[in-house]
Write a protein that holds these residues in place. Structure first.
Motif, PDB file in Angstrom:
ATOM      1  N   TRP A  21      -4.923  -2.543  10.651  1.00 53.62           N
ATOM      2  CA  TRP A  21      -6.154  -2.804  10.966  1.00 53.62           C
ATOM      3  C   TRP A  21      -6.669  -4.826  10.648  1.00 53.62           C
ATOM      4  CZ3 TRP A  21     -10.112  -4.000   7.732  1.00 53.62           C
ATOM      5  CH2 TRP A  21     -10.460  -3.537   6.744  1.00 53.62           C
ATOM      6  N   THR A  22      -6.556  -5.090   9.435  1.00 55.87           N
ATOM      7  CA  THR A  22      -6.916  -6.538   9.300  1.00 55.87           C
ATOM      8  C   THR A  22      -6.556  -7.038   9.819  1.00 55.87           C
ATOM      9  OG1 THR A  22      -4.993  -6.353   7.436  1.00 55.87           O
ATOM     10  CG2 THR A  22      -7.558  -5.345   7.027  1.00 55.87           C
ATOM     11  N   TYR A  47       0.888  -1.273   0.135  1.00 60.23           N
ATOM     12  CA  TYR A  47       0.224   0.104  -0.293  1.00 60.23           C
ATOM     13  C   TYR A  47       1.005   1.088  -0.115  1.00 60.23           C
ATOM     14  CZ  TYR A  47      -2.764  -3.525   1.845  1.00 60.23           C
ATOM     15  OH  TYR A  47      -3.895  -4.746   1.903  1.00 60.23           O
ATOM     16  N   GLU A 102      -1.896  -1.508   6.238  1.00 58.74           N
ATOM     17  CA  GLU A 102      -3.066  -1.927   6.489  1.00 58.74           C
ATOM     18  C   GLU A 102      -3.101  -2.972   7.334  1.00 58.74           C
ATOM     19  OE1 GLU A 102      -6.159  -2.722   3.711  1.00 58.74           O
ATOM     20  OE2 GLU A 102      -5.932  -0.553   3.273  1.00 58.74           O
TER      21      GLU A 102
END
Length: 257
Positions: free
Chosen positions: A203-204, A195, A201
């Protein structure tokens, strides 16, 4: 600390050897794609097939040997595909299930606490035999602390996070079964951030993984293995090797014209 010329050569030689080994062992897919071949050329289709194959095996064919070479420059001991053991205590398995149940119902993960819970029961009850358990990379610090790494693809399937967490905890239990007082931790390792320039990310991965203590992504991973600046230097190594081997790569795929 910057790498010496000798150390850079060692890393680059590892990248070259790993890629050349991949070429030697690579067998292009036999699927007949006449329209693609006529439109794009068989050499380009062979390159596309190779890149796809390399993407699926980059961890074992490239990242593992490079990580091992890099870690050997900075740690007391480093080995890819390291055998952790083949036994786990019955009580440790029960404790791991308790931890998993708690995480599933909303408890925040705390790897330090989880390791100590497993340590207390790692040699209690019957020792259950397992198939030989290997970790992708094992490194040991000068103070004896063991670090066990599970190298993953850059976008791991969210449905597998529970399995990842259980594996990390089981590695701890198996390792401590042989030495209850050992200092050890286990990690999910993700070689780069797809990314970029946005943050990974993370949070995943929340809810199952203790993000501060059992996840290392991109710079965190490579700088941990090779000290500050290792990630950027490693990218430069890959670039130099790519430039050097470009004629060799072109010659390899010209055979498919």
């Amino acid at each position: 600390m910057p790498f010496t010329k000798e150390q850079l050569k060692l890393i680059e030689d590892t990248i070259k050897d790993s890629l050349r080994k991949k070429f030697r062992n690579y067998k292009p897919e036999t699927s007949h794609m006449p329209f693609h071949d006529r439109l794009l050329g068989r050499d380009r289709m062979a390159l596309f097939s190779f890149i796809h194959s390399l993407n699926t095996t980059f961890g074992t064919s490239i990242f593992e040997p490079v990580a091992e070479t890099l870690a050997k420059l900075n740690f007391k001991f480093a080995q890819k595909q390291y055998v952790v053991g083949d036994a786990i205590s019955e009580h440790a398995q029960v404790e791991i299930q308790h931890i998993m149940n708690e995480l599933t119902t909303g408890k925040n993960p705390n790897k330090v606490e989880e390791i100590e819970r497993i340590r207390k029961v790692c040699s209690k009850g019957r020792m259950n035999k397992l198939k030989t358990v290997k970790v992708d990379l094992f490194v040991q610090s000068a103070d004896g602390t063991a670090h066990l790494f599970d190298l993953k693809t850059v976008k791991p399937n969210i449905s597998n996070f529970k399995d990842f967490k259980r594996t990390l905890l089981e590695w701890i239990a198996i390792f401590l079964a042989k030495n209850q007082n050992a200092k050890v931790n286990s990690y999910i390792a993700i070689p780069y951030n797809p990314y970029e320039p946005k943050p990974y990310e993370r949070w995943t991965l929340q809810g199952m993984l203790d993000l501060d203590n059992e996840l290392k992504v991109a710079e965190e991973l490579w700088d941990f293995l090779g000290n500050d600046g290792a990630y950027e230097e490693l990218l430069n190594c890959f670039e130099r090797v790519g430039i050097e081997l470009r004629p060799e790569i072109d010659a390899y795929f010209s055979k498919f014209k």
